[in-house]
Design an enzyme around this catalytic site. Structure first.
Site, mmCIF file in Angstrom:
data_model
loop_
_atom_site.group_PDB
_atom_site.id
_atom_site.type_symbol
_atom_site.label_atom_id
_atom_site.label_comp_id
_atom_site.label_asym_id
_atom_site.label_seq_id
_atom_site.Cartn_x
_atom_site.Cartn_y
_atom_site.Cartn_z
ATOM 1 N N ALA A 144 2.151 1.803 -3.469
ATOM 2 C CA ALA A 144 1.082 2.305 -4.341
ATOM 3 C C ALA A 144 0.801 3.778 -4.068
ATOM 4 C CB ALA A 144 -0.182 1.474 -4.134
ATOM 5 N N TYR A 145 0.852 4.163 -2.793
ATOM 6 C CA TYR A 145 0.638 5.568 -2.420
ATOM 7 C C TYR A 145 1.721 6.454 -3.013
ATOM 8 C CZ TYR A 145 0.607 9.652 0.691
ATOM 9 O OH TYR A 145 0.593 10.930 1.192
ATOM 10 N N VAL A 146 2.968 6.054 -2.867
ATOM 11 C CA VAL A 146 4.087 6.836 -3.397
ATOM 12 C C VAL A 146 3.965 6.984 -4.904
ATOM 13 C CG1 VAL A 146 6.583 6.797 -3.784
ATOM 14 C CG2 VAL A 146 5.675 6.275 -1.518
ATOM 15 N N GLN A 183 0.829 -1.209 0.000
ATOM 16 C CA GLN A 183 0.000 0.000 0.000
ATOM 17 C C GLN A 183 0.866 1.263 0.000
ATOM 18 O OE1 GLN A 183 -3.709 0.506 2.059
ATOM 19 N NE2 GLN A 183 -3.630 -1.589 2.828
#
Length: 217
Positions: A131-133, A128
């Site tokens: 994916a955020y970065v 996660q």
């Protein structure tokens, strides 16, 4: 008087920003996902626009942007929301907001991103987090190429501490933290400072008063 559209208006940074805008006498419309959140915007002195940025089109999002001077994108899927929503909120929500600003004729766009998202992610990083970065990094890249009068703010770890009104600001700064209240104050300062257009800054707590940091960065 400035009229501001805020995407992700129920977030903690956005709520701090709305308090600042109200005290300054500015107008604001907060884009939120449900009626309860819209009532929160109203209580803070603004107008609520009920839209789900994951489902809405850019054309639909352009409606509450119409007549605004600035769009602030501070939406995020939040921790534990899953990998897919990092892409549909943090990335696609930003891209749609950029498109909507263009449709609505709003040139000024300020985006809240995150510290260090251009740095490589460790191979063993949480899925996660990776994916955020990627979502924040890619959204920033789209905004930089949009032709809008953009500013990208990349705060360090966000805290609920009381704001100090002082920051360390620059293209890159060391890892650190910053109060949400100070991020909100920084957004407002960037609205007032044309020098901030076309700038991408990382920011953490520091020693320089916010307005001075924006002028000098």
């Amino acid at each position: 008087m400035t009229r501001v559209a805020i995407v992700g208006a129920h977030g903690k940074v956005a709520q701090q920003l709305m308090r600042i805008l109200y005290d300054r006498g500015d107008e604001f419309v907060g884009v939120v996902r449900n009626d309860e959140h819209g009532e929160d915007v109203f209580r803070l002195g603004g107008e609520g626009a009920l839209l789900d940025i994951e489902a809405a089109s850019a054309e639909q999002l352009a409606v509450p942007f119409a007549g605004c001077d600035v769009v602030v994108f501070s939406a995020g899927a939040g921790p534990g929301s899953g990998v897919e929503r990092k892409r549909t909120v943090d990335y696609a929500g930003s891209v749609k907001s950029v498109q909507a600003a263009i449709i609505a004729g709003v040139r000024r766009f300020i985006q809240v991103s995150a510290w260090g998202v251009d740095n490589p992610v460790a191979e063993d990083a949480d899925e996660q987090w990776a994916a955020y970065v990627a979502a924040k990094r890619d959204a920033d890249a789209v905004l930089r190429q949009s032709g809008l009068d953009w500013t990208i703010l990349r705060p360090g770890a966000l805290t609920y501490d009381e704001g100090t009104g002082r920051v360390r600001l620059g293209p890159t700064v060391p890892r650190g933290s910053i109060a949400r209240a100070d991020v909100a104050a920084l957004i407002a300062a960037c609205m007032d400072e044309p020098h901030s257009i076309g700038k991408q800054w990382e920011v953490i707590e520091g020693e320089t008063p916010i307005a001075e940091a924006v002028r000098d960065a």
